[in-house]
Enzyme design. Sequence first.
Site, PDB file in Angstrom:
ATOM      1  N   CYS A 103       0.769  -1.237  -0.133  1.00  0.00           N
ATOM      2  CA  CYS A 103      -0.020  -0.110   0.056  1.00  0.00           C
ATOM      3  C   CYS A 103       0.887   1.233  -0.077  1.00  0.00           C
ATOM      4  O   CYS A 103       0.332   2.095  -0.584  1.00  0.00           O
ATOM      5  CB  CYS A 103      -0.930   0.031   1.116  1.00  0.00           C
ATOM      6  N   LYS A 157      -6.334  -8.671  11.583  1.00  0.00           N
ATOM      7  CA  LYS A 157      -6.479  -7.197  11.390  1.00  0.00           C
ATOM      8  C   LYS A 157      -7.598  -6.540  10.762  1.00  0.00           C
ATOM      9  O   LYS A 157      -8.029  -7.399   9.980  1.00  0.00           O
ATOM     10  CB  LYS A 157      -5.263  -6.934  10.230  1.00  0.00           C
ATOM     11  N   ARG A 166     -10.821  -1.313   2.918  1.00  0.00           N
ATOM     12  CA  ARG A 166     -10.033  -2.404   2.570  1.00  0.00           C
ATOM     13  C   ARG A 166     -10.946  -3.613   3.317  1.00  0.00           C
ATOM     14  O   ARG A 166     -10.508  -4.610   3.857  1.00  0.00           O
ATOM     15  CB  ARG A 166      -8.828  -2.170   3.674  1.00  0.00           C
ATOM     16  N   GLU A 222      -8.374 -17.300  11.387  1.00  0.00           N
ATOM     17  CA  GLU A 222      -7.437 -16.530  11.115  1.00  0.00           C
ATOM     18  C   GLU A 222      -5.890 -16.750  11.723  1.00  0.00           C
ATOM     19  O   GLU A 222      -4.835 -16.901  11.104  1.00  0.00           O
ATOM     20  CB  GLU A 222      -7.601 -14.913  10.988  1.00  0.00           C
ATOM     21  N   LYS A 267      -4.444  -6.389  15.468  1.00  0.00           N
ATOM     22  CA  LYS A 267      -4.650  -4.950  15.437  1.00  0.00           C
ATOM     23  C   LYS A 267      -6.058  -4.371  15.162  1.00  0.00           C
ATOM     24  O   LYS A 267      -6.801  -5.090  14.296  1.00  0.00           O
ATOM     25  CB  LYS A 267      -3.639  -4.387  14.741  1.00  0.00           C
ATOM     26  N   SER A 302      -2.332   3.851  15.159  1.00  0.00           N
ATOM     27  CA  SER A 302      -2.216   5.188  15.195  1.00  0.00           C
ATOM     28  C   SER A 302      -3.367   6.032  15.697  1.00  0.00           C
ATOM     29  O   SER A 302      -3.178   7.043  16.446  1.00  0.00           O
ATOM     30  CB  SER A 302      -1.994   5.665  13.734  1.00  0.00           C
ATOM     31  N   TYR A 321       3.337   3.877  19.472  1.00  0.00           N
ATOM     32  CA  TYR A 321       3.848   4.979  18.766  1.00  0.00           C
ATOM     33  C   TYR A 321       4.617   5.708  19.943  1.00  0.00           C
ATOM     34  O   TYR A 321       5.441   6.844  19.788  1.00  0.00           O
ATOM     35  CB  TYR A 321       3.051   6.092  18.191  1.00  0.00           C
TER      36      TYR A 321
END
Length: 317
Positions: free
Chosen positions: A121, A194, A217, A233, A248, A274, A313
């Site tokens: 991406c 995800k 997505r 998964e 996530k 984020s 982060y």
Amino acid sequence: MTTNIRMQRYRRSEAMRRFSQEIQVTESDFIAPLFVREGIDTPEPVGSLPGVTQWPVAMIADQAKTLQSNGVEAVILFGIPLAKDAEGSASYDSNGVIQTAIRNIKKACPDMLVIADCCLCEYTDHGHCGLMKDGELQTDDTVVLLGRIAVSYADAGVDIVAPSGMMDGMVSGIRSALDESNHGLVSIMSYAVKYASAFYGPFRDAAGSGDGFHGDRKHHQMQPAQRQEAIREAELDVLEGADFLIVKPASIYQDIIRDIVETVDVPVVAYHVSGEYAMIKAAAAQGIVDETEAFDEVHLGLKRSGVSKIISYTRSL
Ligand code: PBG
């Protein structure tokens, strides 16, 4: 009182609270995201992620050294290339932005564990995580490309490849590609679970993967309503050869983290994404919460859910 048990004995003093603390968070629990951008000479702060910067390739080894002196033992790299095209061909260039960053970090700090995000991406002009044809994602062809990217990272000296695109078969495709090119000891940390989340917004700004991207997505990332599917998964990626699994977002999916920790026998990593980070920063900037206490509480919660590592982060530069 029907009993002489007093739970408050554990909480009576700071020393007693420390003594009875069940879960500890230390610097070695963290993986620091680092954004490396081709074609810039000076660091560029990311507007939507206060405290996070895009670094020129030439400065990345110094950042790794700083992180190491802060006690951080692992980094996860994201690349922003100068040129993007429909096939994301800059992603597997042996002199690409990530490949160069990996070599530079490994040279300057051989002990720093280097993980590299493996997805298209950031490299495609359309911003999708895979190759597209007539508006449709070409999963199998994308997996071949992901294998190629992984081998280019391994050639540069990466420790762990982290495929993040939720492409079916990506782990086995990357595993075979690595094994066939003599990189049998390079690990795979798969973004196995995800969710298609509203909380990735600021990252797309940081990684430049939002430019020109229209759509969502939801065709490959999971719907937030799923629980059973998350276990499947995770199990599939373990079967395909994943050495670590990522869940996530993190804090809003702690139920899922717990399910997976209890089901699979590989280490599970939480990615506090984020949007989750930016919300706390924004609340702290407005005096709504204390930033340090809020982040400490989130990190403790994730460790309490059973994760082995946290991508955060708060450890970025
Ligand atoms: C895809 C990737 C994304 C994130 C990590 N890897 C973005 C996406 O799927 O849109 C999101 C991380 C975050 O929000 O912090 N390469």
